[in-house]
Write a protein that holds these residues in place. Structure first.
Motif, PDB file in Angstrom:
ATOM      1  N   ASN A 274     -23.024 -31.119 -26.932  1.00  0.00           N
ATOM      2  CA  ASN A 274     -23.715 -30.285 -27.913  1.00  0.00           C
ATOM      3  C   ASN A 274     -24.251 -31.097 -29.088  1.00  0.00           C
ATOM      4  N   LYS A 561     -12.272 -19.245 -32.480  1.00  0.00           N
ATOM      5  CA  LYS A 561     -13.582 -19.876 -32.679  1.00  0.00           C
ATOM      6  C   LYS A 561     -14.200 -19.492 -34.028  1.00  0.00           C
ATOM      7  N   ASP A 648     -23.417 -20.747 -30.043  1.00  0.00           N
ATOM      8  CA  ASP A 648     -22.431 -21.360 -29.149  1.00  0.00           C
ATOM      9  C   ASP A 648     -22.662 -20.843 -27.736  1.00  0.00           C
ATOM     10  N   LYS A 649     -23.019 -21.782 -26.817  1.00  0.00           N
ATOM     11  CA  LYS A 649     -23.466 -21.376 -25.482  1.00  0.00           C
ATOM     12  C   LYS A 649     -22.384 -20.636 -24.702  1.00  0.00           C
TER      13      LYS A 649
END
Length: 665
Positions: A274, A561, A648-649
């Motif tokens: 990333n 997260k 965020d993928k």
């Protein structure tokens, strides 16, 4: 006179005819006896096959540790809604400008069709001019700067060797100027052979061309592209029917093939994919081929959704010899874009051509230009016609078949190994809701072609590939195979290339895979594994605690997260289906009983935006605790409008943004 008379007497003729008929009957009886004797001497299974129709295929793989059931692509369940798509063309006009390649001059040539011009000018004698603007590369690897000044040309114009892409226009000469036609062309320009390749050749190096189609399972290939499938059954082709994906979506599956790493282990051992610059550092496959004097090329057809740029930083340096993305960015910005009404995410037309035609044309040019005089590696990938609609490949099958036939007609297949493959199957929509939806998603198509000379030179490799067609394999095995091909063309005492990092037990497909191979030995985690059967279980008192526990883990993940301020807490709506892993030795009529700890597969819907998920979980019915890797939970319906508040993928799969919450129905 008397003897001649007797020979022609009717009685003699009758007697001769009777003798002849007796001989014929005797011979026919002998023939029937011989055929029966031959059939009786054949092995029983062979005799049975001769006397009865062959049984339909039941398994893709059936070994002692893995049984992947075959799926009828035209079963009654799918045929209730399967409808082949029709090809949508981007222009009904004939080409005013067209190109060809002059082999003698090693140059591309621009042509102007005067008859088409006459039609576009309404059969008047008005004059017109044609010019092109060159696409120039930007300072960064993934961009283009601008279009250069107009360069006017006439019929038969030789395109300069440095030009790799152009936008062309033909306009009327007098004011007000009217555009007759606008078009775009990309070129693979010829490169001289390096001095070391001009020398007498040593070991023959096979070229490798990877032709990829996004989201196409082996089941859906048979359903939507039967002509292509029949071509791929020809001599030299091997279908890896036990090929099982190792991750959810495109990037991690392609990363496993090209680097041998997962995102997680890459972050721990190389760099964070990333972060800007990481993809330049990764040990990608094309680097190994370049080190072995291969010419390299790469192209995709959707710049915002391609493997290295969708929520990823892309490349800071040009990664290979022929890299298409800067040209694609220019095409997307400078040409008229058309999207299909029902699929408005992907660009379908770029100007007068379908987006995938630029990609595959680039791949065909790359192959035709070089494959007969030097080793090459290239990967050419299309998203736009298969990502959003699982049945759109049916509209494209003649185009794809045409590409394969062109490779064949130019004898390119004589020099190259082709990997015809996908990253995964359909991940969203009605196909995933079928009884076989689990397999549709996890079994991407994978075909490998070996040219005749390779099969003759390395017969044990071809035999191993034939055997491995019906054994469990994965992306990491393909990674090792691609490196094995590099080693084949190297020196006998040369260093062996590192094998896939994430799967130490994986190997090249040119060696026989173990008969008793398991998913863990192939680097396939339980959630993606198709080897062992599950059975449906019922009863809310049994299934709801499992779903609730999984959702608890998902909510904890969002907290961990630091996304709980942006993403809604998830709550259960209802459960689609719950299954328990039974193992290969279980009988279908075995009674299911709730056990303390077992592996479950559960599909459920949450209240928030009716999001659907599928999880594989180890659940303890006493402690009510679920062991599940949240980042391995699948999102089984589209989420592009649910998670616009984060980038965020992985987290986008599980986040329902407060800002995107829809009112409850």
């Amino acid at each position: 006179m008397e003897s001649r008379f007797r020979a022609n007497h009717p009685l003699y003729k009758f007697f001769a005819l009777c003798c002849f008929l007796l001989v014929v009957v005797f011979l026919m009886q002998r023939s029937n006896v011989s055929m029966d004797e031959e059939l009786n001497q054949l092995p029983k299974v062979t005799r049975s096959e001769i006397l009865s129709k062959p049984k339909p295929q039941q398994y893709y793989v059936k070994t002692s540790k893995c049984q992947i059931p075959y799926v009828d692509p035209f079963n009654s369940e799918v045929m209730e809604f399967y409808k082949p798509e029709s090809l949508v063309t981007c222009s009904n006009q004939s080409d005013l400008i067209w190109t060809d390649y002059n082999e003698r001059l090693k140059s591309h040539v621009l042509h102007i069709d005067e008859e088409v011009a006459l039609q576009l000018l309404n059969f008047t004698d008005a004059e017109f001019n044609c010019f092109y603007r060159e696409i120039s590369y930007g300072s960064k690897a993934d961009t283009y700067d601008k279009l250069r000044a107009n360069k006017y040309f006439t019929d038969g114009y030789l395109v300069p060797r440095h030009v790799e892409g152009i936008i062309v226009e033909c306009q009327t000469a007098e004011e007000p100027k009217l555009v007759l036609q606008k078009d775009a062309f990309v070129f693979i320009q010829y490169q001289q052979l390096p001095k070391d390749l001009v020398k007498p050749k040593g070991v023959r190096k096979p070229s490798v061309i990877m032709y990829g189609i996004d989201s196409l399972s082996r089941i859906n290939l048979r359903r939507t592209m039967p002509k292509v499938f029949n071509f791929l059954k020809g001599p030299g082709w091997f279908e890896m029917q036990g090929y099982n994906k190792v991750a959810d979506n495109s990037f991690p599956n392609i990363l496993a093939i090209l680097s041998g790493y997962s995102e997680r282990t890459a972050k721990e051992n190389v760099c964070d994919t990333n972060e800007p610059g990481c993809l330049d550092k990764m040990p990608m496959m094309w680097k190994f081929y370049e080190n072995a004097s291969y010419l390299t090329g790469y192209a995709e057809d959707e710049s915002n959704s391609n493997h290295f740029n969708y929520l990823k930083p892309g490349f800071e340096r040009k990664p290979m010899d022929y890299y298409f993305r800067p040209l694609l960015r220019a095409l997307e910005e400078e040409m008229d874009v058309y999207r299909l009404p029902e699929h408005d995410y992907m660009r379908y037309c770029l100007g007068r051509r379908m987006a995938n035609r630029y990609i595959y044309d680039y791949g065909r040019q790359f192959t035709h230009r070089f494959v007969h005089e030097r080793p090459i590696w290239g990967m050419f990938w299309s998203n736009h016609f298969s990502h959003d609609d699982p049945f759109m490949p049916s509209a494209m099958q003649d185009k794809v078949l045409g590409d394969l036939l062109e490779f064949q007609g130019n004898k390119d297949f004589e020099e190259m190994i082709m990997i015809f493959f996908a990253d995964h199957g359909t991940r969203f929509g009605r196909l995933t809701q079928l009884k076989e939806g689990f397999l549709e998603e996890r079994l991407p198509m994978m075909f490998i072609y070996l040219p005749p000379w390779f099969r003759e030179t390395y017969p044990t490799y071809a035999k191993a590939l034939e055997l491995n067609q019906h054994r469990l394999s994965s992306n990491f095995d393909l990674h090792n195979t691609l490196k094995h091909i590099v080693e084949i063309g190297g020196t006998p005492d040369g260093p062996q290339l590192p094998k896939s990092f994430d799967c130490p037990t994986c190997q090249s497909l040119f060696y026989p895979l173990p008969e008793d191979r398991t998913c863990s030995q192939a680097g396939i985690e339980e959630h993606w594994c198709t080897c062992e059967p599950y059975k449906v279980i019922h009863g809310r008192e049994w299934t709801e605690p499992i779903a609730d526990s999984v959702i608890d883990r998902m909510n904890e993940y969002l907290v961990h997260k630091n996304l709980s301020q942006l993403c809604s807490n998830l709550t259960l709506n209802y459960i689609h289906k719950t299954e328990i892993k039974t193992g290969l030795n279980a009988s279908w009529h075995d009674e299911l009983k709730e056990v303390e700890t077992a592996v479950y597969r559960i599909k459920f819907k949450v209240e928030q935006n009716s999001a659907d998920f599928q999880a594989t979980v180890v659940y303890n019915s006493v402690t009510k605790n679920a062991e599940v890797d949240v980042e391995k939970i699948s999102r089984t319906n589209t989420y592009k409008e649910d998670s616009t508040c984060i980038d965020d993928k992985l987290a986008k799969l599980y986040c329902i943004c407060f800002s995107d919450l829809k009112p409850e129905r």
